[in-house]
Scaffold this motif. Structure first.
Motif, PDB file in Angstrom:
ATOM      1  N   PRO A 111     -82.438 -50.469 -42.993  1.00  0.00           N
ATOM      2  CA  PRO A 111     -83.354 -49.871 -42.595  1.00  0.00           C
ATOM      3  C   PRO A 111     -84.193 -48.099 -42.792  1.00  0.00           C
ATOM      4  O   PRO A 111     -85.208 -47.730 -42.316  1.00  0.00           O
ATOM      5  CB  PRO A 111     -83.051 -50.287 -41.079  1.00  0.00           C
ATOM      6  N   LEU A 112     -82.268 -47.622 -43.146  1.00  0.00           N
ATOM      7  CA  LEU A 112     -82.225 -46.428 -43.587  1.00  0.00           C
ATOM      8  C   LEU A 112     -82.101 -46.508 -44.989  1.00  0.00           C
ATOM      9  O   LEU A 112     -81.712 -47.213 -45.684  1.00  0.00           O
ATOM     10  CB  LEU A 112     -81.434 -45.125 -42.713  1.00  0.00           C
ATOM     11  N   ALA A 113     -83.327 -45.329 -45.976  1.00  0.00           N
ATOM     12  CA  ALA A 113     -82.631 -44.611 -46.824  1.00  0.00           C
ATOM     13  C   ALA A 113     -82.463 -43.050 -46.537  1.00  0.00           C
ATOM     14  O   ALA A 113     -82.672 -42.280 -46.513  1.00  0.00           O
ATOM     15  CB  ALA A 113     -83.261 -44.437 -47.804  1.00  0.00           C
ATOM     16  N   GLU A 114     -80.664 -42.649 -46.861  1.00  0.00           N
ATOM     17  CA  GLU A 114     -80.303 -41.102 -46.710  1.00  0.00           C
ATOM     18  C   GLU A 114     -79.923 -40.594 -47.880  1.00  0.00           C
ATOM     19  O   GLU A 114     -79.216 -41.313 -49.136  1.00  0.00           O
ATOM     20  CB  GLU A 114     -79.299 -41.482 -45.465  1.00  0.00           C
ATOM     21  N   LYS A 115     -79.815 -39.580 -48.307  1.00  0.00           N
ATOM     22  CA  LYS A 115     -79.599 -38.825 -48.803  1.00  0.00           C
ATOM     23  C   LYS A 115     -78.815 -37.466 -48.797  1.00  0.00           C
ATOM     24  O   LYS A 115     -79.686 -37.232 -47.255  1.00  0.00           O
ATOM     25  CB  LYS A 115     -80.601 -38.606 -50.224  1.00  0.00           C
ATOM     26  N   LEU A 116     -77.372 -36.916 -49.372  1.00  0.00           N
ATOM     27  CA  LEU A 116     -77.297 -35.897 -48.702  1.00  0.00           C
ATOM     28  C   LEU A 116     -76.699 -34.789 -49.609  1.00  0.00           C
ATOM     29  O   LEU A 116     -76.489 -35.079 -50.872  1.00  0.00           O
ATOM     30  CB  LEU A 116     -75.663 -36.425 -48.230  1.00  0.00           C
ATOM     31  N   TYR A 117     -77.227 -33.078 -49.446  1.00  0.00           N
ATOM     32  CA  TYR A 117     -77.546 -32.398 -50.893  1.00  0.00           C
ATOM     33  C   TYR A 117     -75.930 -31.305 -49.985  1.00  0.00           C
ATOM     34  O   TYR A 117     -76.664 -30.913 -48.788  1.00  0.00           O
ATOM     35  CB  TYR A 117     -78.545 -32.174 -50.918  1.00  0.00           C
ATOM     36  N   LEU A 118     -75.559 -30.398 -50.914  1.00  0.00           N
ATOM     37  CA  LEU A 118     -74.838 -29.901 -50.833  1.00  0.00           C
ATOM     38  C   LEU A 118     -74.990 -28.371 -51.285  1.00  0.00           C
ATOM     39  O   LEU A 118     -75.623 -28.318 -52.032  1.00  0.00           O
ATOM     40  CB  LEU A 118     -73.361 -30.092 -50.801  1.00  0.00           C
ATOM     41  N   ASP A 119     -75.064 -27.115 -50.023  1.00  0.00           N
ATOM     42  CA  ASP A 119     -75.020 -26.092 -50.191  1.00  0.00           C
ATOM     43  C   ASP A 119     -73.632 -25.145 -51.051  1.00  0.00           C
ATOM     44  O   ASP A 119     -72.623 -24.871 -49.584  1.00  0.00           O
ATOM     45  CB  ASP A 119     -75.771 -24.795 -49.808  1.00  0.00           C
ATOM     46  N   LEU A 120     -72.827 -25.375 -51.858  1.00  0.00           N
ATOM     47  CA  LEU A 120     -71.894 -25.074 -52.401  1.00  0.00           C
ATOM     48  C   LEU A 120     -71.570 -23.653 -51.726  1.00  0.00           C
ATOM     49  O   LEU A 120     -69.929 -23.792 -51.504  1.00  0.00           O
ATOM     50  CB  LEU A 120     -71.676 -25.977 -53.631  1.00  0.00           C
ATOM     51  N   GLN A 121     -72.565 -22.932 -51.999  1.00  0.00           N
ATOM     52  CA  GLN A 121     -72.088 -21.259 -51.365  1.00  0.00           C
ATOM     53  C   GLN A 121     -72.073 -21.497 -50.372  1.00  0.00           C
ATOM     54  O   GLN A 121     -70.467 -20.074 -49.660  1.00  0.00           O
ATOM     55  CB  GLN A 121     -73.178 -20.466 -51.823  1.00  0.00           C
ATOM     56  N   THR A 122     -72.942 -22.057 -49.090  1.00  0.00           N
ATOM     57  CA  THR A 122     -72.883 -21.518 -47.893  1.00  0.00           C
ATOM     58  C   THR A 122     -71.954 -22.781 -47.485  1.00  0.00           C
ATOM     59  O   THR A 122     -72.260 -22.762 -45.924  1.00  0.00           O
ATOM     60  CB  THR A 122     -74.115 -21.464 -47.639  1.00  0.00           C
ATOM     61  N   GLU A 238     -79.748 -32.551 -34.531  1.00  0.00           N
ATOM     62  CA  GLU A 238     -79.082 -34.165 -33.397  1.00  0.00           C
ATOM     63  C   GLU A 238     -80.541 -35.272 -33.325  1.00  0.00           C
ATOM     64  O   GLU A 238     -80.264 -36.131 -32.980  1.00  0.00           O
ATOM     65  CB  GLU A 238     -80.004 -33.195 -32.269  1.00  0.00           C
ATOM     66  N   GLU A 239     -81.616 -34.523 -33.649  1.00  0.00           N
ATOM     67  CA  GLU A 239     -82.741 -35.389 -33.943  1.00  0.00           C
ATOM     68  C   GLU A 239     -82.647 -36.446 -34.502  1.00  0.00           C
ATOM     69  O   GLU A 239     -83.143 -37.860 -34.378  1.00  0.00           O
ATOM     70  CB  GLU A 239     -83.971 -34.867 -33.677  1.00  0.00           C
ATOM     71  N   LEU A 240     -82.131 -36.080 -35.772  1.00  0.00           N
ATOM     72  CA  LEU A 240     -81.691 -36.945 -37.557  1.00  0.00           C
ATOM     73  C   LEU A 240     -81.240 -38.166 -36.804  1.00  0.00           C
ATOM     74  O   LEU A 240     -81.204 -39.314 -36.904  1.00  0.00           O
ATOM     75  CB  LEU A 240     -80.750 -36.002 -38.190  1.00  0.00           C
ATOM     76  N   ASN A 241     -80.014 -37.250 -35.916  1.00  0.00           N
ATOM     77  CA  ASN A 241     -78.772 -39.028 -35.700  1.00  0.00           C
ATOM     78  C   ASN A 241     -79.264 -39.839 -34.265  1.00  0.00           C
ATOM     79  O   ASN A 241     -79.603 -40.668 -34.864  1.00  0.00           O
ATOM     80  CB  ASN A 241     -77.553 -37.450 -34.772  1.00  0.00           C
ATOM     81  N   ASP A 242     -79.997 -39.434 -33.524  1.00  0.00           N
ATOM     82  CA  ASP A 242     -81.616 -39.593 -32.766  1.00  0.00           C
ATOM     83  C   ASP A 242     -82.045 -41.017 -33.058  1.00  0.00           C
ATOM     84  O   ASP A 242     -82.223 -41.900 -32.875  1.00  0.00           O
ATOM     85  CB  ASP A 242     -81.469 -39.478 -31.470  1.00  0.00           C
ATOM     86  N   ALA A 249     -80.109 -49.255 -33.832  1.00  0.00           N
ATOM     87  CA  ALA A 249     -79.829 -50.599 -33.083  1.00  0.00           C
ATOM     88  C   ALA A 249     -80.975 -51.701 -33.167  1.00  0.00           C
ATOM     89  O   ALA A 249     -80.480 -52.752 -32.715  1.00  0.00           O
ATOM     90  CB  ALA A 249     -80.093 -49.497 -31.784  1.00  0.00           C
ATOM     91  N   ASP A 250     -81.751 -50.593 -33.551  1.00  0.00           N
ATOM     92  CA  ASP A 250     -83.455 -52.014 -34.155  1.00  0.00           C
ATOM     93  C   ASP A 250     -82.569 -52.957 -35.036  1.00  0.00           C
ATOM     94  O   ASP A 250     -82.878 -53.966 -34.856  1.00  0.00           O
ATOM     95  CB  ASP A 250     -84.636 -51.876 -34.470  1.00  0.00           C
ATOM     96  N   PHE A 251     -82.354 -52.707 -35.815  1.00  0.00           N
ATOM     97  CA  PHE A 251     -81.767 -53.948 -37.029  1.00  0.00           C
ATOM     98  C   PHE A 251     -80.283 -53.882 -37.100  1.00  0.00           C
ATOM     99  O   PHE A 251     -80.493 -55.840 -36.918  1.00  0.00           O
ATOM    100  CB  PHE A 251     -80.919 -52.349 -38.418  1.00  0.00           C
ATOM    101  N   ARG A 252     -79.848 -54.242 -35.931  1.00  0.00           N
ATOM    102  CA  ARG A 252     -78.377 -54.612 -35.671  1.00  0.00           C
ATOM    103  C   ARG A 252     -79.054 -56.368 -34.683  1.00  0.00           C
ATOM    104  O   ARG A 252     -79.116 -57.273 -34.432  1.00  0.00           O
ATOM    105  CB  ARG A 252     -77.561 -54.290 -34.497  1.00  0.00           C
TER     106      ARG A 252
END
Length: 261
Positions: A111-122, A238-242, A249-252
């Motif tokens: 149900p989701l497509a997630e991407k994770l980016y990093l600012d390696l300096q901060t 927090e909103e993203l986690n919710d 939950a809908d997917f399950r």
């Protein structure tokens, strides 16, 4: 002899330059193999409409380890983390009275497509998540907290061609073993809380999970590949986690027999 000497000197210079580039690559990809134990208590097995407890006599054999691949694409002070996980699968047994049972398999679209980016300096994490049902993309930023109690040792070894130093660190009620290199010009760990003050973790092991770098490919990477595109709706972590929890939950519910399709 003079020509041979010049040629040999040039060859040595080129070899040194090549080695220097490999050891201080400004961009490229790190390929990790990951493994994580599966908690049977978090599984739900339903046979003929009745829930069966994992590990009971009626329960089928289920895997106890989930294996996956993970890559870190880096360029300058930015990076993108990608993880390849198998799609969820529903397996059902179908057959009439007295007839042979047939196993049917259906792969489910996450149900989701997630991407994770990093600012390696901060050391800032930027999460971008598409909720497919809503047809919306959200983005949140957060700063992670390192675990305390990091202890370096004098032990060294090579991993994926890079010299690494051993360290240990307590986290989640156990002591993790970490091998990291300072021959790359940034700081990173596939387990965020177990990031050294300087260096890249190429192997980290605990009783429940592990990551090991199997290859480091130094090559040019465009900055646009490791930075999030514009257009996402900014929300708090927090909103993203919710939103993730609700979508899962809908997917399950859909995954369960008799659930909505």
């Amino acid at each position: 002899m003079k020509i041979a000497y010049v040629f040999t000197l040039l060859f040595c210079l080129l070899a040194t330059m090549s080695s220097s580039y490999a050891q201080s690559a400004a961009s490229g990809t790190i390929f990790y193999e990951g493994a994580r134990k599966i908690d049977p208590s978090q599984m739900k097995i339903v046979i003929n409409g009745e829930e069966v407890k994992p590990g009971s006599a009626d329960a089928p054999d289920v895997p106890t380890i989930a294996s996956f691949s993970q890559t870190l694409i880096f360029s300058g002070k930015y990076a993108k983390e990608e993880r390849e996980m198998p799609r969820p699968v529903i397996r059902t047994l179908d057959g009439g009275p007295g007839g042979p049972e047939r196993e049917q398999t259906m792969k489910m679209e996450p149900p989701l497509a997630e991407k994770l980016y990093l600012d390696l300096q901060t050391q800032k994490i930027i999460r971008v998540m598409e909720v497919k049902k809503e047809k919306k993309i959200y983005q949140a930023e957060e700063i992670f907290t390192r675990a305390s109690g990091w202890q370096d040792s004098d032990k060294t070894r090579k991993i994926a061609g890079y010299a690494c130093r051993k360290a240990t660190c307590p986290w989640k009620g156990e002591t993790y073993t970490i091998w990291y290199t300072t021959d790359l010009d940034f700081t990173y760990s596939p387990i965020r809380e177990l990031t050294p003050s300087k260096g890249v973790v190429l192997l980290v092991e605990g009783s429940e999970e592990s990551f090991k770098a199997i290859k480091i490919d130094a090559k040019p990477v465009a900055l646009t590949e490791v930075q999030p595109a514009a257009g996402a709706e900014m929300v708090s972590a927090e909103e993203l986690n919710d939103k993730r929890d609700k979508a899962m939950a809908d997917f399950r519910q859909v995954m369960m027999p008799g659930g909505p399709r």
